[in-house]
Scaffold this motif. Structure first.
Motif: not given
Ligand SMILES: Cc1cc2nc3c(=O)[nH]c(=O)nc-3n(C[C@H](O)[C@H](O)[C@H](O)COP(=O)(O)O)c2cc1C
Length: 171
Positions: A12, A120, A122-123
């Motif tokens: 990431s 990356c 991204t949640g």
């Protein structure tokens, strides 16, 4: 780069250089995403490609201030389409659409790594704010914001774990 190097070298990446990412490159990443499997080949997923710096900044705020979304030249928001899966699979389609989107996100990340790009997944973001910002149709669920750019850092691999924690053999 061979497949093992792509898998093991992906990290990431949250810091990016100023070098732009071409539209053709972004398209090739999205084509890679679309090679991912999907339940019934329904491909219950869609992609919103955000280049606009203003919108990326707003997405960063929606993601509780995660700056890499504003700093990256591109953010791809991967959305699930539960209704699309649901027409064939009913309630189970909800889960399938999330899996379709996650499989695509994984392929996107690996394709980025293969080209030397950083990304990356991204949640952590406010789903309602993201929906409004992107003007999403109601049927779509934003599942991941993927920041993408040429890396300006080389993160060390995170700690792994003993495979015995995760693997259960049934003989
Ligand atoms: C579902 C999911 C949600 C994630 N959400 C975030 C996030 O909101 N912000 C972030 O910086 N990284 C996020 N990540 C990235 C993870 O932190 C990262 O994959 C993990 O620490 C392992 O590091 P690696 O990707 O370098 O192997 C997420 C990853 C996944 C799969």
């Amino acid at each position: 780069m061979n497949f093992k190097e792509v898998l093991e070298g992906r990290r990431s990446v949250r810091r990016y250089s100023d070098r732009p990412v071409s539209r053709d490159t972004i398209l090739s990443l999205l084509e890679a995403a679309e090679t991912a499997p999907s339940a019934g080949n329904l491909r219950a997923r869609e992609y919103y490609v955000v280049i606009s710096p203003e919108l990326r900044s707003a997405l960063s705020v929606a993601a509780f201030g995660q700056e890499h979304l504003a700093a990256a030249p591109v953010v791809v928001v991967v959305c699930a389409d539960p209704a699309r899966s649901g027409t064939r699979y009913g309630d189970r389609g909800q889960l399938y659409s999330i899996q379709d989107a996650a499989a695509a996100t994984t392929c996107l990340l690996l394709a980025a790594r293969d080209l030397g790009l950083g990304s990356c997944w991204t949640g952590a973001f406010d789903e309602m704010v993201a929906r409004d910002l992107l003007n999403l149709p109601r049927r779509l669920v934003p599942t991941a914001m993927v920041s993408i750019g040429w890396p300006d850092e080389r993160p060390a691999p995170p700690p792994g774990r003993d495979m015995t924690e995760a693997v259960h053999w049934i003989e």
